[in-house]
Design an enzyme around this catalytic site. Structure first.
Site, PDB file in Angstrom:
ATOM      1  CG  ASP A 176      31.652  18.114  42.079  1.00 26.16           C
ATOM      2  OD1 ASP A 176      30.942  18.632  41.201  1.00 26.16           O
ATOM      3  OD2 ASP A 176      32.891  18.023  41.998  1.00 26.16           O
ATOM      4  CG  ASP A 191      33.644  20.722  35.198  1.00 21.58           C
ATOM      5  OD1 ASP A 191      32.687  21.324  35.720  1.00 21.58           O
ATOM      6  OD2 ASP A 191      34.390  19.947  35.825  1.00 21.58           O
TER       7      ASP A 191
HETATM    8  C1  GLA Z   1      34.098  19.418  38.776  1.00 25.74           C
HETATM    9  C2  GLA Z   1      33.026  18.434  38.319  1.00 25.74           C
HETATM   10  C3  GLA Z   1      33.421  17.038  38.772  1.00 25.74           C
HETATM   11  C4  GLA Z   1      34.769  16.665  38.195  1.00 25.74           C
HETATM   12  C5  GLA Z   1      35.814  17.692  38.589  1.00 25.74           C
HETATM   13  C6  GLA Z   1      37.137  17.481  37.873  1.00 25.74           C
HETATM   14  O1  GLA Z   1      34.142  19.528  40.149  1.00 25.74           O
HETATM   15  O2  GLA Z   1      31.781  18.792  38.828  1.00 25.74           O
HETATM   16  O3  GLA Z   1      32.432  16.086  38.376  1.00 25.74           O
HETATM   17  O4  GLA Z   1      34.668  16.579  36.789  1.00 25.74           O
HETATM   18  O5  GLA Z   1      35.378  19.018  38.276  1.00 25.74           O
HETATM   19  O6  GLA Z   1      38.071  18.454  38.170  1.00 25.74           O
END
Ligand code: GLA
Length: 398
Positions: free
Chosen positions: A203, A148
């Site tokens: 997301d 991430d």
């Molecule tokens: C980010 C990523 C998500 C998930 C969260 C976890 O938002 O884009 O897919 O992995 O972190 O905290």
């Protein structure tokens, strides 16, 4: 000087082996399950074992899903030597034992970390520990790393992801590398050879159409951001429009079908994000539709192009192996799309591929109804519900 040459040769061979290993990974888009979309931080060894069992018992593994990935929140700290520590209350048997369990069921095991010093849920990230963490993952038997971009602290994205990519390759273990940088620095322009897939957007959320104030996106909002990215996808390196929301409340049955169909058209990784332990049959039948999965997994790895855009109605086309094609008719409107689609009306030319329906007759197979329709010599009847799709596979009739 005498010893120099053999050492150098050994080094050259080792580098070549690692390059070959990573090139052979994810030759079709990865398929699996990830904890985040439905469980967030509520992860544990019990949950992962139950999901592993459900992956096998539900028929998901037979359909092609094989990676079981724990997202954020499994990690709580580092020991005095800097080794990453899993939460001892939630993972009392440790990560190696959990990886062994997943492997014993014929599946592969994945974890999550972050290029920053903290993950998005403020657990320890890998910044400054990349090679140590990679060695630890390999020792546990990790097969997949999602990485991430929270708390990036102004790092250069390409350099940060290359460091972890090099660290994973240096372990000698084939580990699929999933870049989760949300598309901010256009990873499609730099990430081939560094990662096997890269997120293209913020997301996903379980809405059909929404742009949330913190950046979360609905299904069609994500689809719209994939239109110009087709040329970057291919075997070993995929655009990732994020994990699936199929089966998580928020989408209607037709919207779930649209979501899954379009991810298959986009050659997207298919990472289920629902609770596999008690899937309703209608959800299972979407996630395990073998004809749709075959389109996603087509070995040419060509991502669909948007062929026709009439606002409410879109036609997407994907070229498949053996001169076959997939068509997805997407109805974005609130009312059914009823039309006779006349194949003879337009030919398709795209790169070195083409389909001329006036010259060649194709059979038309409806992948959701799972039946043959009349050929491209006759118009196909579209009757597509609001927010729904019709998806067909075309094969040349000889
Ligand atoms: C980010 C990523 C998500 C998930 C969260 C976890 O938002 O884009 O897919 O992995 O972190 O905290």
């Amino acid at each position: 000087m005498k010893n120099f040459r053999p050492i150098f040769l050994f080094f050259a061979i080792a580098v070549q082996v690692n390059a070959q290993t990573s090139d052979k990974l994810a030759l079709t888009p990865p398929m699996g399950w990830n904890s985040w979309n439905n469980f967030g931080c509520d992860v544990s060894e019990k949950l992962i074992k139950e999901m592993t069992d459900a992956m096998v018992n539900s028929g998901m593994s037979t359909a092609g899903y094989n990676y079981v990935v724990i997202d954020d929140c499994w990690q709580v700290g580092r020991d005095s030597a800097g080794n990453i520590l899993a939460d001892p209350n939630r993972f009392p048997s440790g990560m190696k034992a959990l990886a062994d369990y997943v492997h014993s069921k014929g599946l592969k095991f994945g974890v999550y970390s972050c290029a920053g010093s903290l993950t998005c849920q403020e657990r320890p990230g890998s910044r400054g520990y990349q090679f140590q963490d990679a060695r630890q993952y390999a020792a546990w038997g990790v097969d997949y790393l999602k990485y991430d971009w929270c708390y990036d602290e102004g790092q250069n994205a390409k350099a940060a992801y290359k460091t972890m990519s090099d660290a994973l390759k240096a372990t000698g273990r084939p580990i699929v590398f999933s870049i989760c940088e949300w598309g901010e620095s256009k990873p499609w322009e730099w990430a081939t050879g560094i990662g096997n897939l890269w997120r293209t957007t913020a997301d996903i959320r379980n809405y059909y159409n929404a742009e949330l104030n913190w950046g979360g996106l609905g299904i069609v909002n994500i689809i719209d951001k994939q239109v110009d990215l087709w040329s970057y996808a291919g075997p070993g390196h995929w655009n990732d429009p994020d994990m699936l929301e199929v089966g998580n409340k928020g989408l209607t049955h037709d919207e779930n079908i649209t979501h899954f169909s379009m991810w298959a058209m986009l050659a997207a990784p298919l990472m289920a994000g629902n609770d596999l332990r008690n899937m309703p049959d209608e959800v299972k039948s979407i996630l395990t539709n073998k004809d749709v999965i075959a389109i996603d997994q087509d070995s040419l790895g060509l991502q669909a192009i948007k062929f026709i855009d009439l606002g409410d109605h879109e036609v997407w086309v994907r070229f498949l192996k053996n001169d076959e094609l997939a068509f997805c008719f997407l109805n974005r409107s609130e009312i059914p799309w009823k039309e006779k689609y006349d194949w003879q009306r337009q030919s398709i030319y795209h790169e070195d591929k083409s389909a001329r329906f006036t010259k060649t007759e194709y059979s038309v197979y409806d992948v959701w109804a799972q039946k043959n329709l009349s050929s491209t010599n006759t118009p196909t009847e579209l009757n597509i519900p609001a927010h729904g799709v019709m998806m067909v596979r075309l094969s040349k009739i000889h």
